[in-house]
Design a protein around this motif. Structure first.
Motif, PDB file in Angstrom:
ATOM      1  N   PRO A   9       0.825  -1.213   0.000  1.00 61.83           N
ATOM      2  CA  PRO A   9       0.000   0.000   0.000  1.00 61.83           C
ATOM      3  C   PRO A   9       0.863   1.269   0.000  1.00 61.83           C
ATOM      4  CG  PRO A   9      -0.766  -1.564   1.657  1.00 61.83           C
ATOM      5  CD  PRO A   9       0.572  -2.050   1.181  1.00 61.83           C
ATOM      6  N   LEU A  10       0.470   2.236  -0.823  1.00 53.09           N
ATOM      7  CA  LEU A  10       1.181   3.506  -0.936  1.00 53.09           C
ATOM      8  C   LEU A  10       0.217   4.658  -0.671  1.00 53.09           C
ATOM      9  CD1 LEU A  10       3.098   2.812  -4.285  1.00 53.09           C
ATOM     10  CD2 LEU A  10       3.930   2.392  -1.965  1.00 53.09           C
ATOM     11  N   ARG A  11       0.729   5.693  -0.026  1.00 49.83           N
ATOM     12  CA  ARG A  11      -0.095   6.859   0.283  1.00 49.83           C
ATOM     13  C   ARG A  11       0.435   8.077  -0.476  1.00 49.83           C
ATOM     14  NH1 ARG A  11       1.153   7.062   5.052  1.00 49.83           N
ATOM     15  NH2 ARG A  11       2.314   9.022   5.177  1.00 49.83           N
ATOM     16  N   TYR A  12      -0.443   8.720  -1.247  1.00 49.37           N
ATOM     17  CA  TYR A  12      -0.098   9.928  -1.987  1.00 49.37           C
ATOM     18  C   TYR A  12      -0.962  11.089  -1.488  1.00 49.37           C
ATOM     19  CZ  TYR A  12       2.654   7.129  -5.265  1.00 49.37           C
ATOM     20  OH  TYR A  12       3.607   6.306  -5.826  1.00 49.37           O
ATOM     21  N   GLU A  13      -0.597  12.301  -1.878  1.00 46.59           N
ATOM     22  CA  GLU A  13      -1.283  13.466  -1.323  1.00 46.59           C
ATOM     23  C   GLU A  13      -2.761  13.526  -1.692  1.00 46.59           C
ATOM     24  OE1 GLU A  13      -0.404  17.388  -2.947  1.00 46.59           O
ATOM     25  OE2 GLU A  13       0.855  16.461  -4.486  1.00 46.59           O
ATOM     26  N   ALA A  14      -3.156  12.943  -2.800  1.00 46.31           N
ATOM     27  CA  ALA A  14      -4.549  13.028  -3.234  1.00 46.31           C
ATOM     28  C   ALA A  14      -5.221  11.668  -3.363  1.00 46.31           C
ATOM     29  CB  ALA A  14      -4.636  13.777  -4.557  1.00 46.31           C
ATOM     30  N   GLY A  15      -4.620  10.617  -2.817  1.00 46.10           N
ATOM     31  CA  GLY A  15      -5.247   9.304  -2.899  1.00 46.10           C
ATOM     32  C   GLY A  15      -4.272   8.184  -2.612  1.00 46.10           C
ATOM     33  N   ASP A  16      -4.808   6.985  -2.546  1.00 48.73           N
ATOM     34  CA  ASP A  16      -4.001   5.797  -2.268  1.00 48.73           C
ATOM     35  C   ASP A  16      -3.738   5.026  -3.550  1.00 48.73           C
ATOM     36  OD1 ASP A  16      -3.969   6.348   0.451  1.00 48.73           O
ATOM     37  OD2 ASP A  16      -5.806   5.214   0.823  1.00 48.73           O
ATOM     38  N   MET A  17      -2.601   4.363  -3.578  1.00 49.92           N
ATOM     39  CA  MET A  17      -2.243   3.461  -4.664  1.00 49.92           C
ATOM     40  C   MET A  17      -1.612   2.225  -4.026  1.00 49.92           C
ATOM     41  SD  MET A  17      -3.093   5.118  -7.484  1.00 49.92           S
ATOM     42  CE  MET A  17      -2.128   4.695  -8.941  1.00 49.92           C
ATOM     43  N   LYS A  18      -1.192   1.279  -4.866  1.00 49.93           N
ATOM     44  CA  LYS A  18      -0.426   0.139  -4.359  1.00 49.93           C
ATOM     45  C   LYS A  18       0.617  -0.250  -5.387  1.00 49.93           C
ATOM     46  CE  LYS A  18      -3.758  -3.390  -5.921  1.00 49.93           C
ATOM     47  NZ  LYS A  18      -4.742  -4.399  -5.462  1.00 49.93           N
ATOM     48  N   ALA A  19       1.767  -0.651  -4.886  1.00 48.69           N
ATOM     49  CA  ALA A  19       2.801  -1.204  -5.758  1.00 48.69           C
ATOM     50  C   ALA A  19       2.660  -2.708  -5.750  1.00 48.69           C
ATOM     51  CB  ALA A  19       4.183  -0.796  -5.263  1.00 48.69           C
ATOM     52  N   ARG A  20       2.701  -3.306  -6.926  1.00 49.62           N
ATOM     53  CA  ARG A  20       2.649  -4.770  -7.028  1.00 49.62           C
ATOM     54  C   ARG A  20       3.993  -5.270  -7.557  1.00 49.62           C
ATOM     55  NH1 ARG A  20      -2.595  -7.146  -9.429  1.00 49.62           N
ATOM     56  NH2 ARG A  20      -3.171  -6.725  -7.240  1.00 49.62           N
ATOM     57  N   VAL A  21       4.637  -6.087  -6.745  1.00 48.55           N
ATOM     58  CA  VAL A  21       5.941  -6.648  -7.106  1.00 48.55           C
ATOM     59  C   VAL A  21       5.778  -8.151  -7.249  1.00 48.55           C
ATOM     60  CG1 VAL A  21       8.363  -6.875  -6.466  1.00 48.55           C
ATOM     61  CG2 VAL A  21       7.080  -4.841  -5.758  1.00 48.55           C
ATOM     62  N   ALA A  22       6.164  -8.685  -8.399  1.00 46.50           N
ATOM     63  CA  ALA A  22       6.103 -10.127  -8.651  1.00 46.50           C
ATOM     64  C   ALA A  22       7.513 -10.681  -8.719  1.00 46.50           C
ATOM     65  CB  ALA A  22       5.357 -10.418  -9.954  1.00 46.50           C
ATOM     66  N   PHE A  23       7.777 -11.691  -7.906  1.00 47.39           N
ATOM     67  CA  PHE A  23       9.067 -12.370  -7.911  1.00 47.39           C
ATOM     68  C   PHE A  23       8.928 -13.699  -8.645  1.00 47.39           C
ATOM     69  CE2 PHE A  23       9.158  -9.739  -4.071  1.00 47.39           C
ATOM     70  CZ  PHE A  23      10.409  -9.128  -4.172  1.00 47.39           C
ATOM     71  N   ASP A  24       9.921 -14.033  -9.479  1.00 47.74           N
ATOM     72  CA  ASP A  24       9.885 -15.305 -10.188  1.00 47.74           C
ATOM     73  C   ASP A  24      10.447 -16.430  -9.318  1.00 47.74           C
ATOM     74  OD1 ASP A  24      12.673 -15.080 -10.291  1.00 47.74           O
ATOM     75  OD2 ASP A  24      12.689 -14.373 -12.366  1.00 47.74           O
ATOM     76  N   ALA A  25      10.579 -17.611  -9.897  1.00 47.95           N
ATOM     77  CA  ALA A  25      11.040 -18.771  -9.134  1.00 47.95           C
ATOM     78  C   ALA A  25      12.461 -18.598  -8.607  1.00 47.95           C
ATOM     79  CB  ALA A  25      10.947 -20.025  -9.996  1.00 47.95           C
ATOM     80  N   ASP A  26      13.226 -17.723  -9.247  1.00 48.00           N
ATOM     81  CA  ASP A  26      14.595 -17.447  -8.801  1.00 48.00           C
ATOM     82  C   ASP A  26      14.650 -16.272  -7.818  1.00 48.00           C
ATOM     83  OD1 ASP A  26      15.739 -19.470 -10.385  1.00 48.00           O
ATOM     84  OD2 ASP A  26      15.673 -18.167 -12.146  1.00 48.00           O
ATOM     85  N   GLU A  27      13.450 -15.816  -7.389  1.00 48.63           N
ATOM     86  CA  GLU A  27      13.328 -14.711  -6.431  1.00 48.63           C
ATOM     87  C   GLU A  27      13.863 -13.400  -6.988  1.00 48.63           C
ATOM     88  OE1 GLU A  27      14.668 -15.761  -2.525  1.00 48.63           O
ATOM     89  OE2 GLU A  27      13.370 -17.525  -2.411  1.00 48.63           O
ATOM     90  N   LYS A  28      13.769 -13.249  -8.307  1.00 46.06           N
ATOM     91  CA  LYS A  28      14.092 -12.003  -8.972  1.00 46.06           C
ATOM     92  C   LYS A  28      12.783 -11.309  -9.373  1.00 46.06           C
ATOM     93  CE  LYS A  28      18.639 -12.047  -9.116  1.00 46.06           C
ATOM     94  NZ  LYS A  28      19.456 -10.954  -8.495  1.00 46.06           N
ATOM     95  N   VAL A  29      12.817  -9.982  -9.452  1.00 46.16           N
ATOM     96  CA  VAL A  29      11.620  -9.234  -9.806  1.00 46.16           C
ATOM     97  C   VAL A  29      11.264  -9.485 -11.273  1.00 46.16           C
ATOM     98  CG1 VAL A  29      10.614  -6.936 -10.080  1.00 46.16           C
ATOM     99  CG2 VAL A  29      12.034  -7.456  -8.078  1.00 46.16           C
ATOM    100  N   ALA A  30      10.055 -10.016 -11.479  1.00 42.78           N
ATOM    101  CA  ALA A  30       9.569 -10.299 -12.829  1.00 42.78           C
ATOM    102  C   ALA A  30       8.512  -9.299 -13.262  1.00 42.78           C
ATOM    103  CB  ALA A  30       8.994 -11.713 -12.886  1.00 42.78           C
TER     104      ALA A  30
END
Length: 204
Positions: A173-194
């Protein structure tokens, strides 16, 4: 374990927690309260999961279950469903094995938002490293700023971690001055960001 057995055990653990609180004039052992609360929380999650599964067996939809829990039907399915792997015909393994997935996701998102791309790229797989250029980052940050203004910090609740297919996915969850957003991070089987995206909170 049956629903009857689980709920009986949950009631027993809840009673133990209530006893541990003790007399309001006598301070309890607070670490004992944490332990007992953890046990109650673990059992309550098992009861909720079994109730959701039995509701589905009784013909109720993921939309109905999601509405009760205040989430989308997709979020309810991701939490409680039993997806079948189309490659094998077998139930998919939903076990999250990355014990530090939430912490790593927060660190990566922080690095990207604050412009420390060299640090962030160390966690990217080859495809993301090639595609996520400084220009792509700048364009994405500008789009988000145009929608909700300046970044103010991380929001509530805690990052949500689950396994989807072959990936471990974390919503931060992310908080911005005029609303909320979310960052989605997906890790692959090697635990690297995909994959890494900033999305509206209502996106499932």
């Amino acid at each position: 374990m049956s629903l009857t057995s689980l709920t009986a055990l949950l009631a027993q653990r809840a009673s133990t927690l209530a006893e541990a609180v003790g007399n309001p004039l006598t301070p309890p052992d607070y670490l004992d309260l944490v332990r007992h609360s953890r046990d109650v929380d673990d059992l309550a999650e098992q009861v909720l999961k079994l109730c959701a599964q039995q509701s589905r067996d009784a013909g109720h939809t993921w939309q109905e279950i999601g509405d009760l829990l205040g989430v989308t039907r997709q979020a309810a399915f991701q939490r409680f469903g039993k997806p079948i792997d189309p490659r094998t015909g077998e139930p998919m393994d939903k076990t999250v094995r990355m014990t530090d997935a939430a912490e790593r996701a927060v660190k990566i998102v922080t690095d990207v938002i604050e412009g420390r791309m060299e640090e962030a790229r160390q966690s990217f797989n080859a495809q993301v490293r090639e595609a996520f250029t400084d220009e792509v980052r700048g364009s994405g940050m500008a789009t988000v700023a145009g929608l909700v203004g300046a970044f103010e910090g991380f929001g509530e609740p805690a990052p949500f971690v689950r396994r989807i297919g072959d990936h471990t996915v974390v919503d931060v969850p992310l908080r911005y001055e005029a609303g909320d957003m979310k960052a989605r991070v997906a890790f692959d089987a090697d635990e690297k960001v995909a994959g890494l995206n900033i999305l509206p909170p209502e996106v499932p």
